[in-house]
Write an enzyme that holds these catalytic residues in place. Sequence first.
Site, PDB file in Angstrom:
ATOM      1  N   ASP A   1      -0.002   5.106   0.995  1.00 37.76           N
ATOM      2  CA  ASP A   1      -0.199   6.077   2.073  1.00 37.76           C
ATOM      3  C   ASP A   1      -0.090   5.394   3.435  1.00 37.76           C
ATOM      4  OD1 ASP A   1      -0.859   8.191   0.234  1.00 37.76           O
ATOM      5  OD2 ASP A   1      -2.858   7.343   0.030  1.00 37.76           O
TER       6      ASP A   1
ATOM      7  N   ASP B   1       0.885  -1.149   0.000  1.00 35.98           N
ATOM      8  CA  ASP B   1       0.000   0.000   0.000  1.00 35.98           C
ATOM      9  C   ASP B   1       0.940   1.221   0.000  1.00 35.98           C
ATOM     10  OD1 ASP B   1      -2.309   1.692   0.571  1.00 35.98           O
ATOM     11  OD2 ASP B   1      -1.541   1.783   2.620  1.00 35.98           O
TER      12      ASP B   1
HETATM   13  C1  G6P Z   1      -5.687   5.935   0.055  1.00 29.75           C
HETATM   14  C2  G6P Z   1      -5.756   6.549   1.420  1.00 29.75           C
HETATM   15  C3  G6P Z   1      -7.156   7.049   1.726  1.00 29.75           C
HETATM   16  C4  G6P Z   1      -7.639   7.960   0.601  1.00 29.75           C
HETATM   17  C5  G6P Z   1      -7.641   7.192  -0.701  1.00 29.75           C
HETATM   18  C6  G6P Z   1      -8.090   8.032  -1.874  1.00 29.75           C
HETATM   19  O1  G6P Z   1      -6.271   4.687   0.106  1.00 29.75           O
HETATM   20  O2  G6P Z   1      -5.382   5.615   2.417  1.00 29.75           O
HETATM   21  O3  G6P Z   1      -7.129   7.723   2.961  1.00 29.75           O
HETATM   22  O4  G6P Z   1      -8.926   8.434   0.885  1.00 29.75           O
HETATM   23  O5  G6P Z   1      -6.331   6.714  -0.953  1.00 29.75           O
HETATM   24  O6  G6P Z   1      -7.121   9.004  -2.147  1.00 29.75           O
HETATM   25  P1  G6P Z   1      -7.243  10.144  -3.236  1.00 29.75           P
HETATM   26  O7  G6P Z   1      -5.830  10.687  -3.333  1.00 29.75           O
HETATM   27  O8  G6P Z   1      -7.695   9.511  -4.503  1.00 29.75           O
HETATM   28  O9  G6P Z   1      -8.199  11.144  -2.724  1.00 29.75           O
HETATM   29 MG    MG Z   2      -2.551   3.191   3.667  1.00 34.45          MG
END
Ligand code: G6P
Ligand code: MG
Length: 216
Positions: A12, A10
Amino acid sequence: MNLISACIFDLDGVIVDTAHYHFLAWKRLAHELGYDLTPTDNERLKGVSRMQSLEIVLELGGVTASEHDKELMANKKNTWFNDYIERMMPEEIFPGVKQLIRELKSKGIKVGLASSSKNAKTVIQTLRIQHEFDAIVDGTMIKYSKPHPEIFLLTAQKLHVKPEECLVFEDAEAGVEAALAAGMKCVGVGDAQRLYAAHEVVEKTADFKITELAKL
Ligand code: G6P
Ligand code: MG
């Protein structure tokens, strides 16, 4: 026998602390709407798509909004998030992560990236690690976000490996759930109590020892 032939990361909160930038941007939106978000609230936002995160943020504040306003709010949050990542430095990658990826590859393990974020490509380009992955799947390529297993199954397909040969690194409860639903092994990154469902939990990504691969 070691059955793991691919590791899927993953982004983030596993490779870099962009989870914190997502949190700051959601917090800012909540403040505009007149309430605050706690780190516990933030755990529910990890791993889920932008629009699903927004729904959770609005639910936490007891706010109802039209589809049009939701669109505006999500765009605003994304602009703030992009302000943070524009200023990000390649050095912000978590210590030891690049080395871990390279060590895995030197052992013949394939390495994939699976992030629900539509900004994932920008983040990995900023960190200058886009060439480290054998396959990349981001939020623009999937229909269902975690905890649905789609993202991990698609990454395995792109890596030409079976789901049961994959080990996922995840900091989100929704991500651990998605990995298990995909029939994969999972290393949780963060709090062991929160990520109890994972096969193993490490405090930091680079704490994972490659020798563990044979034991999973
Ligand atoms: C990741 C993060 C989420 C976030 C999602 C969408 O999964 O963990 O917290 O909401 O991505 O991200 P974006 O950059 O598309 O808004
Ligand atoms: Mg994450």
